[in-house]
Design an enzyme around this catalytic site. Structure first.
Site, mmCIF file in Angstrom:
data_model
loop_
_atom_site.group_PDB
_atom_site.id
_atom_site.type_symbol
_atom_site.label_atom_id
_atom_site.label_comp_id
_atom_site.label_asym_id
_atom_site.label_seq_id
_atom_site.Cartn_x
_atom_site.Cartn_y
_atom_site.Cartn_z
ATOM 1 N N ARG A 146 0.929 -0.986 0.055
ATOM 2 C CA ARG A 146 -0.151 0.094 -0.111
ATOM 3 C C ARG A 146 0.881 1.294 0.083
ATOM 4 O O ARG A 146 1.831 1.202 0.686
ATOM 5 C CB ARG A 146 -0.926 0.064 1.109
ATOM 6 C CG ARG A 146 -1.641 -1.340 1.263
ATOM 7 C CD ARG A 146 -2.667 -1.378 2.404
ATOM 8 N NE ARG A 146 -3.585 -2.572 2.414
ATOM 9 C CZ ARG A 146 -4.395 -2.886 2.810
ATOM 10 N NH1 ARG A 146 -4.794 -2.118 4.059
ATOM 11 N NH2 ARG A 146 -5.155 -4.054 2.769
ATOM 12 N N SER B 17 -10.817 -6.427 9.675
ATOM 13 C CA SER B 17 -12.208 -5.720 9.196
ATOM 14 C C SER B 17 -12.880 -7.060 8.651
ATOM 15 O O SER B 17 -12.256 -8.144 8.044
ATOM 16 C CB SER B 17 -11.863 -4.664 8.297
ATOM 17 O OG SER B 17 -11.720 -5.241 6.855
ATOM 18 N N ARG C 39 1.453 1.397 10.124
ATOM 19 C CA ARG C 39 1.072 1.747 8.842
ATOM 20 C C ARG C 39 2.431 1.589 8.020
ATOM 21 O O ARG C 39 3.247 2.425 7.943
ATOM 22 C CB ARG C 39 0.433 3.258 8.759
ATOM 23 C CG ARG C 39 -0.141 3.635 7.392
ATOM 24 C CD ARG C 39 -0.794 5.249 7.560
ATOM 25 N NE ARG C 39 -1.591 5.085 8.665
ATOM 26 C CZ ARG C 39 -2.911 4.773 8.735
ATOM 27 N NH1 ARG C 39 -3.321 4.275 7.806
ATOM 28 N NH2 ARG C 39 -3.678 5.039 9.909
ATOM 29 N N GLU D 206 -7.192 -0.597 15.003
ATOM 30 C CA GLU D 206 -7.803 -1.663 13.997
ATOM 31 C C GLU D 206 -6.809 -3.073 13.536
ATOM 32 O O GLU D 206 -5.731 -2.515 13.057
ATOM 33 C CB GLU D 206 -8.117 -0.925 12.840
ATOM 34 C CG GLU D 206 -9.115 -1.891 11.945
ATOM 35 C CD GLU D 206 -9.705 -1.180 10.449
ATOM 36 O OE1 GLU D 206 -9.480 0.159 10.692
ATOM 37 O OE2 GLU D 206 -9.545 -1.614 9.501
ATOM 38 N N ARG E 269 0.057 -5.373 12.075
ATOM 39 C CA ARG E 269 -0.890 -5.061 13.322
ATOM 40 C C ARG E 269 -1.125 -5.861 14.472
ATOM 41 O O ARG E 269 -1.111 -5.578 15.568
ATOM 42 C CB ARG E 269 -2.309 -4.562 12.614
ATOM 43 C CG ARG E 269 -2.322 -3.430 11.694
ATOM 44 C CD ARG E 269 -2.375 -2.135 12.283
ATOM 45 N NE ARG E 269 -2.333 -1.033 11.359
ATOM 46 C CZ ARG E 269 -3.541 -0.518 10.864
ATOM 47 N NH1 ARG E 269 -4.528 -0.676 11.204
ATOM 48 N NH2 ARG E 269 -3.130 0.254 9.909
#
Length: 425
Positions: free
Chosen positions: A259, A354, A274, A351, A393
RNA sequence: GGAGAGAUGGCAGAGUGGCCGAAUGCACCGGUCUUGAAAACCGGAGUGCCAGCAAUGGUACCGGGGGUUCGAAUCCCCCUCUCUCCGCCA
């Protein structure tokens, strides 16, 4: 992508939904373009019909004069057909460009609002009270020589890192733990390509090569680095008709995720929270085209995600994502946010997973259909995706939650089979 | 990377410019026959788009894109993929 006629026939509902999701679009223009498209198609079809009729006459012409007349007429029609086709194409380009920007419809129970309006459905685990100042994962990693940020920067730039020593064992263990669990639960395991064609990215709702894209693309090819195995697993059935009896297809895919994180500078991003590359085990499912079918799997995916973090003994909460934060393809999305003791001033939730039900939004674009017994025609299946373990994460959550007063880090019981060690430091 | 062969309906497989949305076989669905099943026989059946309440009609689709032609599965160009052989390689 939504169905064009659905949008035109349910304008008020679609408009309301766009508003809730913070998307501004001109649906009048869309309807206008839809009508223009029909007109050009009708005109083209009629011209082609005439063209077939005329060319069919030519072999039967009784003399050369008649023959030449038909040929002249045929030439004329060919010109008209190509004009109609060009017009249709022009209209369709604008039409589908607009249509693609319309987000999926939303589950009626999803909270309406922006990110801050999220609803906490439940929490699990106790947030510990430390009688010392817990370290964050960056300090823990430094203390135990687990992550080399400098090397990452030297080799690939900011946002890249090397895992070292026990962190590597932990990465592998987390992957093994997730894959083993998913296999036990009836998911088919895949390790998938790290690159995919742009059309596959687009089919799943990602936008490569735009000005603010999150996607790395390979110059001179139509390939991009995948942001998640959702892309490859979804794309794996592109343009296929799936046997209804085979549904649901439950898949788990291992891939790297890339990303650009464009526009993310300045947001809380210390350490590996991140990053530009991480490893992830992703859950994906194709289900029968009913909300009952896809909602059931959606629940199953969240249950698995919770089970994983419960067994890792990491406190978390489950968030029902509000409309403004859903992203295009999702009909409803639940996030798990794990407690990260080193985050912020005195610990924060961050987070870690998801789980989205995308109903038929991705399937329409990808062309994945099924023939439902007793019903005529094929229907688009429903797709769902969820995170089993995103290593970066999860790594933060494991390191920070399992640190001890003496500075060592205990490896969660369920991972020790694979790490071979039960403690760092 | 080099050489060759190929891509047609769910599958197999014909079709070299108009009679081809496409033979035939298998599989599939309905029926006849049968106590039942099988066999045999008869019939049906692709997908998308547009119009229509619908019945239906029109149009497109023979790997993808472009071209030639009044007319293309069929001729030409480009691309992709598959197979065989050779080379290289983790």
């Amino acid at each position: 992508m939504l169905d064009l006629n659905f949008v035109c026939e349910n304008r008020d509902a679609v408009e309301e939904n766009c508003k809730n999701r913070g998307v501004k679009l001109d649906l009048n223009r869309l309807v206008e373009l839809r009508d223009q498209r029909s007109e050009w198609i009708q005109k083209g079809d009629e011209l082609r019909r005439e063209q077939k009729e005329v060319s069919g006459q030519i072999p039967k012409a009784k003399d050369n004069d008649e023959r030449q007349t038909f040929i002249a007429k045929g030439k004329e029609l060919r010109e008209e057909v190509s004009t109609a086709e060009a017009k249709q194409k022009e209209v369709e380009e604008e039409l589908f460009d607009l249509l693609k920007q319309i987000p999926n419809m939303t589950h009626p129970d999803a909270p309406i609002g922006e990110e801050k309006d999220h609803v906490t459905l439940r929490t699990w685990g106790d947030i510990p009270n430390y009688d010392y100042k817990p370290l964050d994962h960056v300090d823990l990693a430094e203390k135990h020589d687990l992550i080399d940020f400098e090397a990452g920067t030297r080799v690939a730039g900011h946002g890249f890192y090397f895992f070292k020593n026990e962190a590597v064992l932990l990465e592998m263990a987390l992957v093994q733990f997730a894959l083993t669990k998913l296999r036990q639960k009836g998911f088919t395991l895949y390790s998938t390509p790290d690159l995919a064609k742009d059309e596959v990215l687009e089919g799943t709702g990602y936008i490569p090569r735009g000005p603010e894209t999150q996607i790395y693309s390979i110059t001179g090819t139509d390939l991009s680095l995948v942001a998640t195995a959702e892309i490859t697993l979804g794309g794996s059935m592109k343009d296929q008709i799936v046997e209804h009896a085979d549904l649901p297809l439950k898949m788990a895919g291992l891939s790297h995720c890339f990303r650009t994180e464009a526009g993310a500078h300045g947001r809380a991003s210390r350490g590996i929270y991140r990053v530009h590359q991480f490893t992830k085990v992703e859950i994906f499912a194709f289900t029968a085209p009913t909300l009952e079918a896809s909602d059931a799997i959606h629940q199953e995916i969240v249950d698995i995600e919770e089970e994983i973090f419960q067994e890792l003994k990491i406190p978390y909460r489950v968030i029902d994502t509000p409309t403004g934060d859903l992203g295009g393809p999702a009909y409803r999305k639940y996030d798990l946010e794990a407690w990260m003791p080193g985050r912020g001033e005195a610990g924060e939730y961050g987070e870690v997973t998801s789980a989205s039900n995308c109903t038929d939004f991705q399937a329409r674009r990808l062309g994945v259909r099924t023939k439902v017994p007793e019903q005529k025609g094929n229907q688009f299946v429903h797709t769902l995706n969820g995170t089993a373990v995103a290593i970066s994460r999860a790594m933060i959550a494991v390191l920070e939650n399992h640190q001890q007063a003496d500075g060592s880090i205990m490896i969660p019981e369920v991972l020790r089979l694979w790490t071979g060690v039960d403690k760092i430091g």
